[in-house]
Design a protein around this motif. Structure first.
Motif, PDB file in Angstrom:
ATOM      1  N   ASP A  42     -32.708  81.919 -52.694  1.00 29.22           N
ATOM      2  CA  ASP A  42     -31.618  82.753 -53.222  1.00 29.22           C
ATOM      3  C   ASP A  42     -32.038  83.483 -54.492  1.00 29.22           C
ATOM      4  O   ASP A  42     -31.712  84.660 -54.683  1.00 29.22           O
ATOM      5  CB  ASP A  42     -30.371  81.899 -53.507  1.00 29.22           C
ATOM      6  N   VAL A  43     -32.770  82.777 -55.364  1.00 25.31           N
ATOM      7  CA  VAL A  43     -33.258  83.400 -56.602  1.00 25.31           C
ATOM      8  C   VAL A  43     -34.219  84.534 -56.257  1.00 25.31           C
ATOM      9  O   VAL A  43     -34.123  85.639 -56.799  1.00 25.31           O
ATOM     10  CB  VAL A  43     -33.941  82.353 -57.514  1.00 25.31           C
ATOM     11  N   GLN A  44     -35.154  84.270 -55.339  1.00 22.65           N
ATOM     12  CA  GLN A  44     -36.117  85.300 -54.945  1.00 22.65           C
ATOM     13  C   GLN A  44     -35.427  86.484 -54.270  1.00 22.65           C
ATOM     14  O   GLN A  44     -35.753  87.636 -54.536  1.00 22.65           O
ATOM     15  CB  GLN A  44     -37.181  84.713 -54.007  1.00 22.65           C
ATOM     16  N   ILE A  45     -34.460  86.196 -53.399  1.00 19.09           N
ATOM     17  CA  ILE A  45     -33.726  87.255 -52.705  1.00 19.09           C
ATOM     18  C   ILE A  45     -32.969  88.117 -53.705  1.00 19.09           C
ATOM     19  O   ILE A  45     -32.961  89.347 -53.606  1.00 19.09           O
ATOM     20  CB  ILE A  45     -32.769  86.650 -51.646  1.00 19.09           C
ATOM     21  N   GLU A  62     -33.684  68.491 -50.053  1.00 17.05           N
ATOM     22  CA  GLU A  62     -34.858  69.374 -49.995  1.00 17.05           C
ATOM     23  C   GLU A  62     -34.471  70.761 -49.473  1.00 17.05           C
ATOM     24  O   GLU A  62     -34.921  71.785 -49.995  1.00 17.05           O
ATOM     25  CB  GLU A  62     -35.961  68.757 -49.124  1.00 17.05           C
ATOM     26  N   ILE A  63     -33.609  70.799 -48.449  1.00 15.97           N
ATOM     27  CA  ILE A  63     -33.133  72.093 -47.915  1.00 15.97           C
ATOM     28  C   ILE A  63     -32.393  72.857 -49.000  1.00 15.97           C
ATOM     29  O   ILE A  63     -32.582  74.070 -49.156  1.00 15.97           O
ATOM     30  CB  ILE A  63     -32.238  71.876 -46.669  1.00 15.97           C
ATOM     31  N   PHE A  64     -31.568  72.167 -49.774  1.00 15.48           N
ATOM     32  CA  PHE A  64     -30.833  72.808 -50.860  1.00 15.48           C
ATOM     33  C   PHE A  64     -31.788  73.416 -51.884  1.00 15.48           C
ATOM     34  O   PHE A  64     -31.607  74.539 -52.342  1.00 15.48           O
ATOM     35  CB  PHE A  64     -29.878  71.810 -51.535  1.00 15.48           C
ATOM     36  N   LYS A  65     -32.835  72.661 -52.236  1.00 19.22           N
ATOM     37  CA  LYS A  65     -33.829  73.174 -53.191  1.00 19.22           C
ATOM     38  C   LYS A  65     -34.510  74.428 -52.648  1.00 19.22           C
ATOM     39  O   LYS A  65     -34.700  75.414 -53.354  1.00 19.22           O
ATOM     40  CB  LYS A  65     -34.887  72.103 -53.501  1.00 19.22           C
ATOM     41  N   ILE A  66     -34.891  74.370 -51.376  1.00 18.05           N
ATOM     42  CA  ILE A  66     -35.554  75.520 -50.739  1.00 18.05           C
ATOM     43  C   ILE A  66     -34.614  76.726 -50.719  1.00 18.05           C
ATOM     44  O   ILE A  66     -35.001  77.843 -51.078  1.00 18.05           O
ATOM     45  CB  ILE A  66     -36.019  75.150 -49.305  1.00 18.05           C
ATOM     46  N   ASP A  67     -33.374  76.497 -50.307  1.00 14.88           N
ATOM     47  CA  ASP A  67     -32.390  77.588 -50.242  1.00 14.88           C
ATOM     48  C   ASP A  67     -32.114  78.162 -51.623  1.00 14.88           C
ATOM     49  O   ASP A  67     -31.984  79.382 -51.787  1.00 14.88           O
ATOM     50  CB  ASP A  67     -31.079  77.107 -49.609  1.00 14.88           C
TER      51      ASP A  67
END
Length: 195
Positions: A40-43, A31-36
């Motif tokens: 990353d895409v948004q950043i 889940e952390i990987f999905k959030i990150d």
């Protein structure tokens, strides 16, 4: 291999408990990987937009710096008689001394030869003091080369003039133009305007 965690809190009483705990960790990491990944895409999008939005301002800054530098270069003798920079209400401009090292294609080869020569001198030397001095010189010379045979200009710049001359390298000192604004002043003005 994943991240190692230190235990905190409750006890585990069996391998089944360990398996369940590992499963919880794996699921949480997923889940952390999905959030990150989503972040990353948004950043990346935000950075791209910020770069695009800021382009005209960066170009404006470069044009203004070029104007100031042109003026400073043209009036250098008159403007910088007493000091290397001038402080104005909105910022400072002038010249800072900059030192860089210039090397030739043969510098690396000559550096190796100089190290070899100093090593031979050290081996032949009987006096311990001179031997230690030569060993120190060799160490300084060896630092000038990375394992990948890339010349280290900073280290070469710290060599003696004689050593640089022997390897056909030279230290070049020149004034580098700079220009910077007083950000504190701008922020203080904005705070005053807000009151």
């Amino acid at each position: 291999m994943g991240t190692r965690y230190k235990p905190e809190g409750s006890k585990v009483e069996s391998l089944e408990d360990v398996e369940q705990a590992l499963n919880e960790i794996r699921n949480a990491e997923s889940e952390i990987f999905k959030i990150d990944s989503a972040a990353d895409v948004q950043i990346a999008k935000i950075r791209e937009k910020a770069a695009k939005d800021g382009e005209k301002y960066r170009n404006s800054i470069q044009a203004a710096v070029a104007k100031v530098q042109s003026y400073a270069d043209y009036n250098k003798d008159e403007l910088f008689k007493k000091a290397k920079s001038i402080e104005l209400e909105n910022g400072t401009f002038g010249y800072r001394q900059s030192t860089k090292v210039s090397v030739k294609k043969v510098t690396g080869e000559l550096l190796h030869k100089l190290i070899e020569r100093k090593t031979e001198e050290m081996k032949a030397e009987a006096d311990r003091g001179i031997k230690a001095q030569l060993k120190e010189e060799i160490a300084k010379l060896e630092v000038c080369i990375k394992v990948e045979e890339k010349l280290q200009k900073k280290a070469i710049g710290e060599l003696s003039d004689e050593a640089r001359l022997a390897i056909q390298a030279q230290k070049i000192t020149e004034d580098q133009f700079f220009c910077e604004t007083k950000k504190e002043e701008v922020n203080q003005e904005l705070l005053k305007a807000a009151d």
